[in-house]
Motif scaffolding. Structure first.
Motif, PDB file in Angstrom:
ATOM      1  N   ARG A  80      81.270  30.782  98.970  1.00 25.57           N
ATOM      2  CA  ARG A  80      80.616  31.613  99.987  1.00 25.57           C
ATOM      3  C   ARG A  80      79.383  32.322  99.450  1.00 25.57           C
ATOM      4  N   TRP A  81      79.467  32.794  98.211  1.00 28.38           N
ATOM      5  CA  TRP A  81      78.339  33.489  97.584  1.00 28.38           C
ATOM      6  C   TRP A  81      78.038  32.847  96.234  1.00 28.38           C
ATOM      7  N   ARG A  82      76.772  32.746  95.899  1.00 28.56           N
ATOM      8  CA  ARG A  82      76.418  32.059  94.663  1.00 28.56           C
ATOM      9  C   ARG A  82      76.861  32.832  93.428  1.00 28.56           C
ATOM     10  N   LEU A  83      76.626  34.140  93.365  1.00 32.16           N
ATOM     11  CA  LEU A  83      77.061  35.003  92.272  1.00 32.16           C
ATOM     12  C   LEU A  83      76.775  34.369  90.895  1.00 32.16           C
ATOM     13  N   PRO A  84      75.518  34.260  90.497  1.00 30.48           N
ATOM     14  CA  PRO A  84      75.194  33.586  89.238  1.00 30.48           C
ATOM     15  C   PRO A  84      75.752  34.279  87.998  1.00 30.48           C
ATOM     16  N   TRP A  85      76.193  35.535  88.132  1.00 30.59           N
ATOM     17  CA  TRP A  85      76.749  36.257  86.987  1.00 30.59           C
ATOM     18  C   TRP A  85      78.234  35.952  86.761  1.00 30.59           C
ATOM     19  N   LEU A  86      78.904  35.289  87.736  1.00 30.09           N
ATOM     20  CA  LEU A  86      80.358  35.150  87.675  1.00 30.09           C
ATOM     21  C   LEU A  86      80.800  34.295  86.485  1.00 30.09           C
ATOM     22  N   ALA A  87      80.185  33.135  86.291  1.00 29.20           N
ATOM     23  CA  ALA A  87      80.564  32.271  85.167  1.00 29.20           C
ATOM     24  C   ALA A  87      80.255  32.926  83.823  1.00 29.20           C
ATOM     25  N   ALA A  89      80.062  36.161  83.076  1.00 29.83           N
ATOM     26  CA  ALA A  89      80.968  37.294  82.869  1.00 29.83           C
ATOM     27  C   ALA A  89      82.382  36.808  82.551  1.00 29.83           C
ATOM     28  N   GLY A  90      82.809  35.753  83.237  1.00 35.09           N
ATOM     29  CA  GLY A  90      84.134  35.210  82.965  1.00 35.09           C
ATOM     30  C   GLY A  90      84.247  34.670  81.553  1.00 35.09           C
ATOM     31  N   LEU A  91      83.190  33.991  81.095  1.00 30.97           N
ATOM     32  CA  LEU A  91      83.188  33.457  79.729  1.00 30.97           C
ATOM     33  C   LEU A  91      83.333  34.586  78.713  1.00 30.97           C
ATOM     34  N   ALA A  92      82.576  35.673  78.903  1.00 29.30           N
ATOM     35  CA  ALA A  92      82.639  36.793  77.958  1.00 29.30           C
ATOM     36  C   ALA A  92      84.027  37.422  77.941  1.00 29.30           C
ATOM     37  N   LEU A  93      84.638  37.611  79.121  1.00 29.14           N
ATOM     38  CA  LEU A  93      85.967  38.215  79.177  1.00 29.14           C
ATOM     39  C   LEU A  93      87.010  37.308  78.524  1.00 29.14           C
ATOM     40  N   ALA A  94      86.879  35.998  78.715  1.00 26.75           N
ATOM     41  CA  ALA A  94      87.819  35.063  78.094  1.00 26.75           C
ATOM     42  C   ALA A  94      87.814  35.220  76.578  1.00 26.75           C
ATOM     43  N   PHE A 124      85.301  31.897  85.276  1.00 29.22           N
ATOM     44  CA  PHE A 124      84.285  30.944  84.815  1.00 29.22           C
ATOM     45  C   PHE A 124      84.329  29.625  85.583  1.00 29.22           C
ATOM     46  N   HIS A 125      85.522  29.043  85.748  1.00 27.54           N
ATOM     47  CA  HIS A 125      85.600  27.645  86.155  1.00 27.54           C
ATOM     48  C   HIS A 125      85.089  27.304  87.556  1.00 27.54           C
ATOM     49  N   PRO A 126      85.397  28.070  88.616  1.00 29.54           N
ATOM     50  CA  PRO A 126      84.898  27.649  89.939  1.00 29.54           C
ATOM     51  C   PRO A 126      83.378  27.631  90.025  1.00 29.54           C
ATOM     52  N   ALA A 127      82.730  28.714  89.584  1.00 28.44           N
ATOM     53  CA  ALA A 127      81.268  28.768  89.658  1.00 28.44           C
ATOM     54  C   ALA A 127      80.634  27.754  88.713  1.00 28.44           C
TER      55      ALA A 127
END
Length: 393
Positions: A80-87, A89-94, A124-127
């Motif tokens: 629904r939303w592109r959210l380019p920061w999501l992948a 941010a997820g990588l860093a948290l992992a 990370f994975h969906p985006a």
């Protein structure tokens, strides 16, 4: 609702496959390094802190719960939303969660940190899968570079972590914190550039086919059960059953994951030549004799080749399942990637505690014996998969 962020591809992108996929392949490698760090560190938690097999399996469960439960919601959000920061941010948290786990003094705190690491993987994975497919276009071979990046990460985890953990103890997981933060920043910058350059790219259309996608998801759950199960118990099998050293046990896990990298890349090429469904069926069938041969390994040194063969066959369908899932759901690439790369893969880890109970009762060799039977279900399910209806680029 049909997303305005469905699968896209630049109309005149003449770059090589590697140039198109390198950021996503490397980011996937770094992200999945931390997934691989969990099974690589579990033997050291067992040996250093005297955790039982069930407790050790619970650590794998924490990571997989975090990466599996949020996936459907995050997939919908990515569509629904592109959210380019999501992948990024997820990588860093992992990386932060998995890296800090070895420093935690108590089991509950270790468990919580691995849960947070799993949530990072889920983000990370969906985006990443959505945008990697945009770069890959119609080629399963190109998409296999992205998928193989994850396999490389799993491979590097025991190869790099085992010597460090063996030398300095389980607290050495903290050594691997910086790459997550650095690659998260690099990927964020890449996403900013890509968002501007692809703003006017065409979008895919087509009817979503949920029944084939559901069957494909079950195939991936079985495949990931085998992969996570061998990841978790192969080193313990080498050490406790075959009488190998800790280093050789880590080498067995590394051999399995090296074979997995080759299998992922080979699966993409096979799919481009022979079709995606046929490649999934071949890989699901071929892993059965490979696992039987691994379980029957008479010697820990000669068994390394069998471990590599088992990894190769187990990963032949991996990239193909990811791409085929997005072809079945052309208007929801983030959801498809979140399920095939995240939920279904992580769901396989949910069966690891069952294998842990078997190992506690009968030894890690019994867990590998059980894994020899699991792929039969994948073979049966793969017979009902249809080929996709044309290209979605």
């Amino acid at each position: 609702m049909v997303s305005t962020h469905a699968i896209t591809t630049p109309a005149a992108d003449t770059r090589s496959t590697w140039n198109r996929m390198r950021h996503w392949a490397i980011a996937h490698a770094v992200d999945d390094f931390y997934q691989g760090l969990v099974p690589a560190s579990i033997p050291f938690f067992v040996l250093e802190r005297h955790y039982s097999y069930v407790a050790a399996s619970g650590l794998a469960l924490a990571a997989t719960l975090g990466s599996s439960l949020p996936q459907p919601i995050l997939g919908v959000i990515a569509d629904r939303w592109r959210l380019p920061w999501l992948a990024p941010a997820g990588l860093a948290l992992a990386g932060i969660g998995a890296g800090a786990a070895g420093l935690a003094p108590t089991y509950p705190l270790v468990w919580i940190l691995l849960l947070l690491s799993g949530i990072g993987v889920a983000a990370f994975h969906p985006a990443a899968g959505r945008d990697a497919r945009q770069a890959a276009g119609a080629s399963a071979g190109a998409m296999s570079w992205f998928a193989a990046g994850g396999s490389v990460g799993f491979f590097l985890a025991p190869a790099l972590a085992t010597p460090a953990l063996d030398a300095f103890g389980v607290g050495a997981t903290a050594i691997f914190l910086p790459p997550a933060v650095l690659m998260g920043f690099v990927l964020w910058r890449h996403q900013q550039r890509s968002t501007r350059s692809n703003a006017a790219a065409p979008v895919a259309t087509g009817r979503d086919r949920w029944l084939p996608f559901a069957i494909l998801t079950l195939v991936e759950v079985v495949r990931s059960t085998v992969f996570f199960g061998v990841n978790t118990f192969i080193a313990l099998y080498w050490i406790n059953h075959l009488g190998a050293s800790r280093a050789l046990g880590g080498a067995a896990l590394t051999a399995f994951l090296v074979g997995g990298v080759a299998g992922t890349l080979s699966g993409g090429r096979l799919a481009d030549r022979f079709g995606m469904v046929r490649t999934i069926q071949i890989g699901s069938l071929a892993v059965i004799p490979a696992l039987i041969a691994l379980r029957a390994a008479p010697d820990p040194h000669w068994g390394l080749a069998l471990a590599s063969l088992a990894g190769f066959t187990a990963n032949i369908p991996f990239a193909v399942l990811v791409k085929l899932g997005q072809d079945y759901l052309p208007s929801r690439p983030g959801t498809a990637a979140g399920v095939t790369l995240g939920l279904a893969v992580s769901a396989g880890g949910l069966f690891v505690p069952i294998l842990g109970a078997i190992a506690d009762a009968h030894g890690p060799q019994a867990a590998l014996t059980a894994l020899c039977v699991a792929p039969v279900a994948a073979v049966a399910l793969a017979m009902f998969l249809p080929e996709p209806r044309g290209s979605v680029v």
